[in-house]
Design a protein around this motif. Structure first.
Motif, mmCIF file in Angstrom:
data_model
loop_
_atom_site.group_PDB
_atom_site.id
_atom_site.type_symbol
_atom_site.label_atom_id
_atom_site.label_comp_id
_atom_site.label_asym_id
_atom_site.label_seq_id
_atom_site.Cartn_x
_atom_site.Cartn_y
_atom_site.Cartn_z
ATOM 1 N N VAL A 232 -50.264 30.972 -16.225
ATOM 2 C CA VAL A 232 -51.343 30.059 -15.760
ATOM 3 C C VAL A 232 -50.839 29.190 -14.506
ATOM 4 N N ARG A 233 -51.454 29.161 -13.559
ATOM 5 C CA ARG A 233 -51.298 28.471 -12.378
ATOM 6 C C ARG A 233 -51.155 26.899 -12.475
ATOM 7 N N LEU A 234 -50.038 26.340 -12.570
ATOM 8 C CA LEU A 234 -49.904 24.697 -12.629
ATOM 9 C C LEU A 234 -50.111 23.920 -11.369
ATOM 10 N N LEU A 235 -50.937 22.859 -11.566
ATOM 11 C CA LEU A 235 -51.358 21.877 -10.643
ATOM 12 C C LEU A 235 -50.092 21.505 -9.810
ATOM 13 N N PRO A 236 -50.266 21.107 -8.550
ATOM 14 C CA PRO A 236 -49.401 20.541 -7.713
ATOM 15 C C PRO A 236 -48.775 19.300 -8.333
ATOM 16 N N PRO A 237 -47.282 18.724 -7.950
ATOM 17 C CA PRO A 237 -47.016 17.596 -8.881
ATOM 18 C C PRO A 237 -47.815 16.272 -8.657
ATOM 19 N N ALA A 238 -48.477 16.095 -7.333
ATOM 20 C CA ALA A 238 -49.237 15.019 -7.163
ATOM 21 C C ALA A 238 -50.454 14.920 -7.777
ATOM 22 N N ALA A 239 -51.021 16.173 -7.952
ATOM 23 C CA ALA A 239 -52.220 16.223 -8.749
ATOM 24 C C ALA A 239 -52.165 16.108 -10.029
ATOM 25 N N ALA A 240 -50.902 16.405 -10.567
ATOM 26 C CA ALA A 240 -50.440 16.552 -12.018
ATOM 27 C C ALA A 240 -50.136 14.876 -12.294
#
Length: 265
Positions: A232-240
């Motif tokens: 699965v594609r994880l969110l960018p760090p800032a969005a996380a």
């Protein structure tokens, strides 16, 4: 609000909770990082890249994200203990505006959460550099990148402590609250990852956001390999980080509103 916040800080400092938080952070940050660095990621089962590589350093520090259930459980226990021993009822008796009381608790525990994340990140950095210097190993990441990654780990841990506070204020029963928090973090999301299709939700769950923030993708990659699917594609760090903050605010807002509804009903 000032007297309430002052009272919450006094209450917090009068207990063993701050010492327990800082000791736990030091043991997890320094102790766990030192032991993993001494063993060497390449000697894990299954093996990971060594600390002389970019991937190896990121994987070792990212493993700290798996300890998120510890600050979450500590935050939950700290608040539910007040309900268990009825000290919270006494506070609400003298300060009947529960929204303000719970907001003051969040301010006090927010400071404790920042202290927890700072100690964990600081002791982890000290342990990592001490062990690698003793072994003569050059890290595969520059110092600035390592410290930035550890700062993100510390922020994630602090957020989970506040999530635990929100859950404790919401559920109140200590045993039930701890079972919900630990059970979900330890088993719930792992089980979701094993269900094809449902695992697509993982990036927007707290565990997935933590993995994105700490850069630890080992679990998602291993699970995808086991199921024969695409990771699965994880969110960018800032969005996380923003998503974890949203979960925290949602838990805190619910913890403030739910007692009001209980009082009315």
């Amino acid at each position: 609000m000032t007297p309430l916040i002052t009272a919450e800080f006094r209450r917090l400092l009068a207990t063993r909770t701050p010492a327990a938080l800082l000791l736990t952070a030091a043991l997890l940050g320094g102790g766990l990082t030192a032991s993993m660095a001494l063993v060497g990621p390449q000697n894990f089962t299954p093996p990971l890249p060594g600390l002389h590589t970019d991937t190896g350093v990121r994987a070792l520090l990212g493993i700290l994200g798996l300890t998120a259930l510890v600050p979450a459980a500590l935050g939950t226990a700290a608040v539910t203990t007040e309900y268990r021993h009825h000290t919270a009822a006494l506070t609400f008796l003298f300060a009947p505006r529960r929204g303000r009381v719970l907001a003051a608790k969040l301010v006090a525990y927010g400071a404790a959460a920042l202290a927890y994340g700072t100690v964990l990140a600081g002791t982890s950095a000290a342990a990592l550099y001490a062990v690698t210097a003793a072994q003569g190993v050059s890290l595969g990441l520059p110092t600035g990148t390592v410290l930035a990654l550890l700062a993100r780990v510390g922020v994630a841990m602090a957020t989970y402590l506040l999530l635990g506070v929100g859950m404790g204020a919401l559920i109140r029963n200590q045993v039930v609250a701890l079972c919900v928090v630990v059970g979900y973090l330890y088993l719930g999301e792992t089980l979701l990852m094993m269900i094809p299709g449902v695992n697509l939700l993982y990036p927007v769950l707290p565990g997935g956001a933590t993995a994105a923030l700490t850069g630890f993708t080992y679990l998602t990659d291993a699970m995808a390999q086991e199921l024969g699917t695409t990771p699965v594609r994880l969110l960018p760090p800032a969005a996380a980080a923003l998503l974890l903050l949203t979960y925290t605010l949602l838990a805190c807002a619910t913890a403030v509103l739910a007692p009001m509804r209980r009082d009315v009903t």
